[in-house]
Scaffold this motif. Structure first.
Motif, short mmCIF file in Angstrom:
data_model
loop_
_atom_site.label_atom_id
_atom_site.label_comp_id
_atom_site.label_asym_id
_atom_site.label_seq_id
_atom_site.Cartn_x
_atom_site.Cartn_y
_atom_site.Cartn_z
N LYS A 1 0.82 -1.22 0.00
CA LYS A 1 0.00 0.00 0.00
C LYS A 1 0.85 1.27 0.00
O LYS A 1 0.31 2.37 0.03
CB LYS A 1 -0.92 0.02 1.22
N GLY A 2 2.17 1.11 -0.03
CA GLY A 2 3.07 2.27 -0.04
C GLY A 2 3.33 2.74 -1.46
O GLY A 2 2.70 2.31 -2.42
N ASN A 3 4.31 3.64 -1.59
CA ASN A 3 4.66 4.17 -2.90
C ASN A 3 6.10 3.84 -3.30
O ASN A 3 6.63 4.43 -4.22
CB ASN A 3 4.40 5.68 -2.96
N GLN A 4 6.70 2.89 -2.60
CA GLN A 4 8.04 2.37 -2.93
C GLN A 4 7.97 0.85 -2.95
O GLN A 4 7.10 0.27 -2.29
CB GLN A 4 9.07 2.83 -1.88
N PRO A 5 8.85 0.17 -3.68
CA PRO A 5 8.82 -1.30 -3.71
C PRO A 5 9.01 -1.90 -2.32
O PRO A 5 9.81 -1.44 -1.52
CB PRO A 5 10.00 -1.67 -4.62
N LEU A 6 8.23 -2.95 -2.05
CA LEU A 6 8.29 -3.68 -0.78
C LEU A 6 9.19 -4.88 -0.96
O LEU A 6 9.00 -5.68 -1.88
CB LEU A 6 6.89 -4.14 -0.37
N ILE A 7 10.19 -5.00 -0.10
CA ILE A 7 11.13 -6.11 -0.18
C ILE A 7 11.03 -6.92 1.10
O ILE A 7 11.33 -6.42 2.19
CB ILE A 7 12.57 -5.61 -0.39
N ILE A 8 10.61 -8.17 0.97
CA ILE A 8 10.56 -9.07 2.13
C ILE A 8 11.91 -9.74 2.24
O ILE A 8 12.36 -10.41 1.31
CB ILE A 8 9.43 -10.10 1.99
#
Length: 141
Positions: free
Chosen positions: A68-75
């Motif tokens: 839901k953010g505006n940057q890539p999510l890295i798990i």
């Protein structure tokens, strides 16, 4: 502007105060922009119940996640409480607005009765780690 500001910093005249205010305002704007530009891991249903299963079964619990953010999510990794639990998560970044799945496999061969487990998902979301919970009852054979 740097030359003017450095001159003004040496001579704290009213113009120097203006330069300090301008630099402080720029600093605050940059901090705000950085704070707003972040990934945000959201789990559709973070608490799930797998019901009743027989001892020895492998239960798979699927969690739908969204960035839901505006940057890539890295798990980066996950933390589990016992070796009976394994987790599959996206190896690639989840782009803003995109969905992905986290699959938790729970091997019941060494447990029975009520089970209530937690998986922590570590990512670059500053509010992390995300907490996934699953529970159910493992029946003896």
């Amino acid at each position: 502007m740097a030359t003017n500001c450095s001159k003004l910093l040496k001579d704290p005249a009213p113009g120097g105060i203006f330069c300090l205010k301008a630099m402080l305002s720029l600093f605050i704007v940059l901090l705000t922009v950085n704070a707003v530009s972040q990934p945000k891991l959201e789990v559709l249903d973070a608490k799930q119940n797998f019901g009743f299963v027989k001892k020895g079964e492998v239960v798979k619990v699927v969690y739908d996640i969204t960035n839901k953010g505006n940057q890539p999510l890295i798990i980066s990794d996950t933390e589990v409480s016992c070796s009976c639990t394994t987790v599959e998560f996206p190896g690639q970044p989840v782009l803003p607005g995109q969905h992905a799945k986290i699959i938790v496999s729970f091997d019941t061969k060494t447990v029975y009765n009520r089970q209530d487990r937690v998986v922590y998902v570590n990512s670059n979301d500053p509010k992390g780690p995300a907490k996934l919970r699953y529970k159910g009852v493992v029946l003896k054979n």
